[in-house]
Every structure is written in C-alpha cells, then in structure tokens.
Design a protein around this motif. Structure first.
Motif, PDB file in Angstrom:
ATOM      1  N   CYS A 251     -26.626  19.922 -22.218  1.00 26.25           N
ATOM      2  CA  CYS A 251     -28.127  19.487 -21.773  1.00 26.25           C
ATOM      3  C   CYS A 251     -27.576  19.465 -20.264  1.00 26.25           C
ATOM      4  O   CYS A 251     -26.161  19.705 -19.915  1.00 26.25           O
ATOM      5  CB  CYS A 251     -27.996  17.962 -22.049  1.00 26.25           C
TER       6      CYS A 251
ATOM      7  N   ASP B  57     -34.462  18.305 -26.346  1.00 27.04           N
ATOM      8  CA  ASP B  57     -34.074  17.492 -27.328  1.00 27.04           C
ATOM      9  C   ASP B  57     -34.251  16.058 -27.315  1.00 27.04           C
ATOM     10  O   ASP B  57     -34.267  15.690 -26.127  1.00 27.04           O
ATOM     11  CB  ASP B  57     -32.599  17.758 -27.595  1.00 27.04           C
TER      12      ASP B  57
ATOM     13  N   GLY C 242     -33.607  12.009 -26.719  1.00 31.44           N
ATOM     14  CA  GLY C 242     -32.700  11.185 -25.804  1.00 31.44           C
ATOM     15  C   GLY C 242     -32.560  11.993 -24.471  1.00 31.44           C
ATOM     16  O   GLY C 242     -31.476  12.032 -23.823  1.00 31.44           O
ATOM     17  N   ASN C 243     -33.747  12.415 -23.634  1.00 36.89           N
ATOM     18  CA  ASN C 243     -33.527  12.925 -22.442  1.00 36.89           C
ATOM     19  C   ASN C 243     -32.948  13.812 -22.313  1.00 36.89           C
ATOM     20  O   ASN C 243     -32.179  14.156 -21.260  1.00 36.89           O
ATOM     21  CB  ASN C 243     -33.229  11.792 -21.417  1.00 36.89           C
ATOM     22  N   CYS C 244     -32.540  14.790 -23.285  1.00 41.43           N
ATOM     23  CA  CYS C 244     -31.682  16.035 -23.114  1.00 41.43           C
ATOM     24  C   CYS C 244     -32.627  17.284 -22.798  1.00 41.43           C
ATOM     25  O   CYS C 244     -33.545  17.620 -23.684  1.00 41.43           O
ATOM     26  CB  CYS C 244     -30.634  15.906 -24.528  1.00 41.43           C
TER      27      CYS C 244
ATOM     28  N   GLN D 178     -17.600  22.105 -24.710  1.00 34.02           N
ATOM     29  CA  GLN D 178     -17.418  20.606 -24.251  1.00 34.02           C
ATOM     30  C   GLN D 178     -16.342  19.721 -24.994  1.00 34.02           C
ATOM     31  O   GLN D 178     -15.508  19.059 -24.290  1.00 34.02           O
ATOM     32  CB  GLN D 178     -18.680  20.009 -24.023  1.00 34.02           C
TER      33      GLN D 178
ATOM     34  N   GLU E 231     -25.294  13.533 -19.322  1.00 29.43           N
ATOM     35  CA  GLU E 231     -26.367  14.398 -19.983  1.00 29.43           C
ATOM     36  C   GLU E 231     -27.680  14.071 -20.268  1.00 29.43           C
ATOM     37  O   GLU E 231     -28.748  14.364 -20.417  1.00 29.43           O
ATOM     38  CB  GLU E 231     -25.519  15.639 -20.710  1.00 29.43           C
ATOM     39  N   TYR E 232     -27.367  12.667 -21.022  1.00 33.09           N
ATOM     40  CA  TYR E 232     -28.399  12.028 -21.935  1.00 33.09           C
ATOM     41  C   TYR E 232     -29.105  10.867 -20.911  1.00 33.09           C
ATOM     42  O   TYR E 232     -29.991  10.033 -21.309  1.00 33.09           O
ATOM     43  CB  TYR E 232     -28.260  11.632 -23.073  1.00 33.09           C
ATOM     44  N   HIS E 233     -28.711  10.827 -19.569  1.00 32.46           N
ATOM     45  CA  HIS E 233     -29.299   9.918 -18.392  1.00 32.46           C
ATOM     46  C   HIS E 233     -29.272   8.460 -19.138  1.00 32.46           C
ATOM     47  O   HIS E 233     -30.236   7.629 -18.808  1.00 32.46           O
ATOM     48  CB  HIS E 233     -30.717  10.373 -18.127  1.00 32.46           C
TER      49      HIS E 233
ATOM     50  N   TYR F 139     -31.545   7.414 -31.365  1.00 35.84           N
ATOM     51  CA  TYR F 139     -31.753   8.008 -29.725  1.00 35.84           C
ATOM     52  C   TYR F 139     -31.543   9.350 -29.493  1.00 35.84           C
ATOM     53  O   TYR F 139     -32.218  10.203 -29.209  1.00 35.84           O
ATOM     54  CB  TYR F 139     -30.747   7.005 -28.948  1.00 35.84           C
ATOM     55  N   PHE F 140     -30.426   9.834 -30.299  1.00 34.48           N
ATOM     56  CA  PHE F 140     -29.851  11.086 -30.142  1.00 34.48           C
ATOM     57  C   PHE F 140     -30.650  11.947 -31.187  1.00 34.48           C
ATOM     58  O   PHE F 140     -30.834  13.338 -30.700  1.00 34.48           O
ATOM     59  CB  PHE F 140     -28.531  11.473 -30.330  1.00 34.48           C
TER      60      PHE F 140
ATOM     61  N   GLU G 198     -30.027  13.935 -34.044  1.00 36.23           N
ATOM     62  CA  GLU G 198     -29.272  15.358 -34.157  1.00 36.23           C
ATOM     63  C   GLU G 198     -29.072  15.232 -35.784  1.00 36.23           C
ATOM     64  O   GLU G 198     -29.998  15.471 -36.523  1.00 36.23           O
ATOM     65  CB  GLU G 198     -28.127  15.513 -33.382  1.00 36.23           C
TER      66      GLU G 198
END
Lengths: 159, 355
Positions: free
Chosen positions: A42, A75, A77-79, B41, B256-258, B308-309, B311
């Motif tokens: 991201c 994506d 979640g702000n990504c 990463q 990255e996800y603020h 939230y994520f 995935e």
C-alpha cells in the motif's frame, strides 16, 4: 457384517479422500483467483513517492474486450496499492514508495486474478487456444514477468 | 423449556453440517494485520530487529491512555469474575457445557479447512509460509489436501495427523523458530494423533470409540489442555515477534492503512500496546484465567481486524475454531478458573455449584 469386512470397508472413504485430494490439487493449479499474500504494498503517506507513471493494459478474450475492474488496488482499510486503476479504461497507475521494478504479474495479483503463460483468469491454454502478450505491438515471451514501463501499452490476447 | 432429545440431536447434526459448510464459504475474506504486507515486506521486517521496542510503553506522555485502558480491562475482569460466582452464571455454564463433545469437532473442522485453503493458496499454515520456499513443495501441497480431506471426514484421522506432523516438522527446517507462531496447529495435530476423532466421523463408524492407542483413553481429558496451552504459546510468540522484536512490521501496517486516523497515537505505542494485549491474552489462556472472557476479548480483536482489512479468512479459521472450543470447554481442572470460581463462591457465602 464381521470386523474384518468392516476394516476393508474403511478403505473406501480413504480412497474417496485420496480422489478428493487429487481433484483439489488439479483445481488449485487452474483456479481463477489469486489467493496468496499481496505482492504490491500500500502507499505509505509517511514516505516520499519515488515512482509515478502510467501505462495501458488491455485484455481480449476470443476477440472480445475483457473489462478491467475500475477499483483494482483500492483495498479495504484505506489501502491504495502501488499499482491501481481509477476507472475501467485500462489506464494503470504506478505510484510507489520504492524503486522496485513491478511486473504484469504484480498487476494481476493486485487484481487477485490468476495470470501466467498457461492461464488468464478462468481461461486456460488448452488445445486450440493461445495466450499472447505484446508490448507496444511487439510480442514478448515474458508473460507475468513483463515489466511495467512508463507510457507503454500491454495487450494480453487469449484466443 | 427443554427441547426433546430427538429434536436436540437433529439440531446438533444440522449445526455440524452448517459448520462444515461455513468453513468453505467462498468470498469470505479478511486478514490478520501482518497478512496484509507483501512477502518482501514480511521478510525484510523479520530481518530487522527493533532496538528498544518497550520504550513507548514507558513514555510518560502515554500514561493517561495506559491508565484508562488498563483500568477498564481490570474492572471488566473483576466484574466477570464476580459474575462467574453467581447462580445464573452457573446455569449458563452448565448449558454451554452440554455442547462439550462438539469442541474437538469444531477444531477438527477448522484445521481441515485451514489445510485445504492453505494448499489452495500455495502456502502451509499461513500465507507468508509459501510452499515455493520448500523443496518438494508440490508434494507438500498434495499432502496438505490429503490431510485436509481425511481430517474433515474423520478418515484414518491418526494417520492424517501423523502426515501433518511430518509436514510441520519438515517446514520447521526452512522456517525455523517462526513456526512457534503456529504452535496451535501443532497442539491440535498432537491431539488428533493421540486421540483421533470419534465424533461424527468415518473412524467412529468403522472403529467405534476404540482408540488406536487405547491406553490413552484414561488421559483423554488432556485434549483441551494441550490445545489451550499451545494456543497460548502461539499467541505469546506471535505477539512478541510481530509487535516487539520486529515492530517495523506492525508500524508498516499502521502507516500504510492510515490507522493514525483511528487511534490518534504513535504507531510504536499502538504496536507495543497491541503486543502487550496479545501476550497477556496468551498467558491468561495458558493459565486458564477468566478464560471465557479472555477468549471473547481475543475474538473481538480478531473479528475487528478481519472486518477492517478484509483480506483472507482462512488463516483465522483455526483461531475461531479453538476459541469456540475453549468457550465451550472452559475451566478444566488444570486452569486457575477451576480454583478461583469455587473459592469466590465460598467467599461470597454461596452454596457450591452442582457438579
């Protein structure tokens, strides 16, 4: 039914389980979706943008355009992934916090779609079908390893 | 009103079927916080050791938020302990324990679906453990599918567990001590190897309730403690590794996800705080300390992360499976709860709970 017959019958569900495993193994090789970890990070707003360019990707399947999702790389979640689209026009934006070279394979993995020399999405290269990648009109043998370069046009043709 | 026994049995069978189906619902997608990073990463983060990861915890500017959070947690634990000594809590406990035979079954379904999804993702146990890093990765992939299907239907479960144990040990030669993150899988594999699965399985049909190592019948009460303790070990190791030793991983996710828009605090402090929480949860689960409430808190954390994520869900199936099983089979004799709750009832001058 005696005990020894029961034990022989126990082999039946085992055989079914083995057949099931073989089926799943073959399915896994040709599944349309990419299920692994992301391959493109991201955007990190605390770091500078080191690469910023666009290119065009178009996909055709048996002579018909295959639409690109307008939200690739957006994506939850702000990504916002380093490779993303903003609409379905085929314009790809590459904005990264690093100097890594990204490839066509990274683009498709961000899209969560399978792409390799034998398959694109749910379309496999079987008898009578071919899959070709061209960059600015010239065929290339690199498929998923094709590098993304500024202002280039990449065509993926399945027929 | 008590349900009639035949209706309860039908509901139980339907519940088992539903659990099996839900394990495979496509499109259910979510993530653990570190699972949203790329493999590069992850590798880079694991190669970077944080010099002073505990510093944010002792920073005086974080004292107010620490006091509020710790205070809320402490009060909640005290209240739940006091509640657990009441009569309604005792009734609820007996009601929940009626489902105790489903606890091992839930974990069995969770581990089998985890194996299958991992193999579909060309990984083993977690998405960051790629089969491409293993020699004979294709063979491992097939064996994962085989173990998954055998364990799912309870076919020669002990044999499948032995294969899974071999795969776990084989993977540890490549991934090293990082495999402690998946100690919960190791625990369930050991349980399946020693005690098999004789509920709603083909093994029950063909072997009855007889175990392959029948003398272990007298210690089958060890099933839940083994899973519980190794689950706690996994949580402690993962909490320390991702949020302290290699804190950069959590900080990268935070940036990255603020997440600063949500927490309004520094990334390092949130990472350290989350690490403390995860390690404490692991410790409480090992000790069996207010276990149901601890498991509920962990489920809240896991679910919030997933929502939230959004995935991949499959890496969390085992966490949900073990958590549900521990909710049902809480307070075994090797837990602090088994000593504290009766003592509390005595102190509060209540009659002992019926066995």
């Amino acid at each position: 039914m005696n005990l020894s017959s029961k034990k022989w019958l126990a082999a039946l569900p085992l055989i079914v389980a083995v057949i099931g495993a073989v089926y799943l193994y073959r399915q896994a090789d040709t599944q349309a979706s990419f299920l692994g970890l992301p391959t493109v990070p991201c955007l990190d707003s605390t770091k500078p943008i080191l690469q910023n360019y666009t290119l065009t990707v178009s996909i055709s399947v048996e002579g018909r355009p295959y639409p690109l999702s307008p939200a690739i790389g957006h994506d939850p979640g702000n990504c916002l992934r380093a490779i993303h689209t903003e609409d379905g026009s085929g314009r790809i934006y590459v904005e990264t916090n690093d100097t890594n070279r990204y490839t066509l394979g990274n683009f498709f993995q961000t899209w969560r779609t399978t792409f390799n020399q034998n398959q694109i999405a749910g379309y496999a290269v079987t008898a009578g079908h071919t899959l070709q990648v061209t960059v600015d009109g010239d065929p290339v043998p690199t498929y998923a390893s094709t590098p993304l370069t500024p202002s280039s046009t990449i065509d993926v043709i399945y027929r | 009103m008590m349900l009639l026994a035949p209706i309860r049995r039908k509901l139980a069978r339907f519940g088992v079927f539903l659990l099996a189906v839900l394990s495979f619902v496509p499109g259910l997608a979510s993530a653990h916080e570190a699972y949203v990073l790329t493999a590069q990463q992850f590798a880079a983060g694991l190669a970077t050791t944080t010099p002073d990861p505990f510093a944010p915890l002792v920073d005086p500017s974080h004292l107010p938020i620490f006091l509020v959070t710790a205070g809320c947690v402490l009060v909640s634990y005290i209240l739940v302990f006091l509640w657990s000594a009441t009569k309604p809590a005792g009734i609820l406990d007996r009601l929940v324990r009626k489902a105790k035979i489903f606890g091992p079954l839930i974990i069995r379904l969770a581990i089998s679906s985890s194996f299958i999804y991992a193999a579909m993702s060309n990984a083993i146990l977690g998405p960051e453990l790629s089969l491409q890093a293993l020699a004979l990765g294709g063979v491992v992939r097939f064996l994962l599918f085989l173990c998954g299907t055998m364990i799912l239907f309870g076919v020669l479960t002990e044999v499948a567990a032995l294969i899974a144990l071999a795969l776990f040990i084989y993977s540890s030669f490549t991934f090293g001590v990082y495999m402690f993150t998946y100690a919960n899988y190791f625990g369930e594999i050991i349980v399946l190897l020693l005690f098999g699965s004789r509920h709603y399985s083909f093994d029950r049909l063909f072997f009855g309730t007889k175990l392959w190592f029948n003398k272990l019948r007298r210690v089958d009460w060890l099933e839940i403690p083994i899973v519980r303790i190794l689950y706690g070990v996994a949580l402690i190791y993962a909490g320390y590794t991702i949020k302290f030793a290699h804190q950069i991983l959590t900080i990268e996710v935070y940036n990255e996800y603020h997440l600063v828009d949500f927490f309004h605090a520094s990334a390092a402090y949130i990472a350290a705080g989350a690490g403390v929480a995860e390690m404490l949860i692991g410790l409480f689960i090992i000790l069996g300390f207010n276990m149901r409430w601890t498991v509920i808190i962990s489920l809240i954390f896991i679910t919030m992360s997933i929502l939230y994520f959004r995935e991949l869900l499959w890496p969390h199936l085992m966490l949900y499976g073990i958590s549900l099983s521990l909710l049902i089979n809480s307070g075994d004799r090797w837990t602090l709860d088994a000593r504290i709750v009766p003592w509390l009832r005595k102190v509060m001058k209540r009659k002992p709970l019926a066995a």
